[in-house]
Design an enzyme around this catalytic site. Structure first.
Site, mmCIF file in Angstrom:
data_model
loop_
_atom_site.group_PDB
_atom_site.id
_atom_site.type_symbol
_atom_site.label_atom_id
_atom_site.label_comp_id
_atom_site.label_asym_id
_atom_site.label_seq_id
_atom_site.Cartn_x
_atom_site.Cartn_y
_atom_site.Cartn_z
ATOM 1 N N PHE A 58 22.881 50.916 43.379
ATOM 2 C CA PHE A 58 23.799 51.913 44.090
ATOM 3 C C PHE A 58 24.419 52.753 42.869
ATOM 4 C CE2 PHE A 58 23.350 48.714 46.981
ATOM 5 C CZ PHE A 58 23.619 49.382 48.358
ATOM 6 N N GLU A 240 31.461 40.112 46.255
ATOM 7 C CA GLU A 240 30.909 38.772 45.402
ATOM 8 C C GLU A 240 31.543 37.491 46.005
ATOM 9 O OE1 GLU A 240 30.629 39.063 40.892
ATOM 10 O OE2 GLU A 240 32.505 37.973 41.147
#
Length: 291
Positions: A58, A240
């Site tokens: 990204f 995460e």
């Protein structure tokens, strides 16, 4: 098809290849360290089947500055000799450089929106990978490797990482007791993990598997985030945190050691024989929050 001879030293059945680190999880998933595998054997096995690897990065806002160095290092060390597609998600397609790649390797630029906060960019990665897994990746590649762009490959990373579902041990949490992990501890969050649960702490910057399993993982994470958003909850480490929740109940079939995601700010401990994928030194605030 006549297969080539397989000539190498016989494996030792009574002498472990590594005794300084754990090389097998309790659910029999191998933990990949230097010295625990023979890449020649693995390459010979994978050559018998046609497969293609996709790697997603990204490059949103100023993160486009990392793309060139990332791909240059990947061309030198990542899946050398294999068919690879670099999927670059970006809001600045014109900033992505034209690069010369090895035969069988290509770049696909996927235009996506930006978001005001870096936290939103981070969390929306799961949604974008999920959607592209369904519409595109499943038709173009067999395995997906999802990594951070602000890193460089520093040593070989090959087919030894491939599995149905893999995660990477976080270098900052390696060796700590589970109650010290920075899991999401809010019981109201979909990412919640109690202090007496958990195997390892996995890094959000390097995970993957076959396209079907990556779709399942990213679909879970995105849906869980949306549920939390309705409750005005934001997990402590964003995507995460949800990744760790998923891996707790959907065990990875292979685990990559911190060799595969390292930051030299942690030093170079004795157990770390190779530093395969390294964080690029940077000013986080400058890169994350400014256009």
């Amino acid at each position: 098809m006549k297969l080539p001879r397989m000539v190498y030293n016989q494996p030792e059945v009574v002498q472990p290849v590594r005794t300084d680190v754990l090389i097998m999880s309790p659910w029999l998933a191998p933990i990949v360290w230097d010295g625990t595998y023979n890449l020649g054997i693995l390459n010979a096995q994978y050559r018998q089947r046609k497969f293609r690897v996709g790697i997603t990065i990204f490059a949103i806002k100023k993160y486009t500055v990392f793309v060139k160095k990332f791909i240059e290092s990947a061309e030198k060390y990542f899946m050398v000799g294999q068919k690879v597609t670099y999927y670059i998600f970006t809001d600045r397609a014109s900033d992505i450089p034209v690069m010369n790649l090895a035969e069988g390797r290509s770049i696909a630029v996927l235009k996506v929106p930006s978001y005001p906060r870096w936290q939103d960019v981070s969390m929306r990665r799961m949604e974008m990978i999920r959607d592209s897994s369904h519409t595109r990746f499943s038709h173009e590649v067999d395995y997906l490797v999802c990594v951070d762009v602000d890193m460089t490959f520093n040593d070989e990373v090959g087919v030894e990482i491939l599995s149905n579902l893999f995660g990477t041990l976080h270098p900052g949490m390696f060796g700590l007791p589970r109650d010290s992990y920075t899991y999401e501890r809010n019981p109201q969050s979909e990412a919640y993990i109690p202090a007496d649960e958990g195997d390892f702490y996995y890094a959000g910057g390097f995970f993957g598997g076959n396209t079907e399993e990556v779709y399942k993982l990213t679909n879970f994470c995105h849906k869980a985030m949306m549920v939390d958003k309705e409750k005005n909850i934001e997990a402590v480490w964003h995507d995460e945190s949800y990744l760790n929740r998923y891996f707790l109940y959907h065990k990875p079939t292979k685990i990559l050691s911190p060799e595969y995601l390292w930051d030299d700010n942690f030093g170079i401990p004795a157990f770390l024989k190779r530093r395969r994928f390294l964080a690029v030194p940077k000013n986080h605030d400058e890169i994350r929050n400014r256009r």
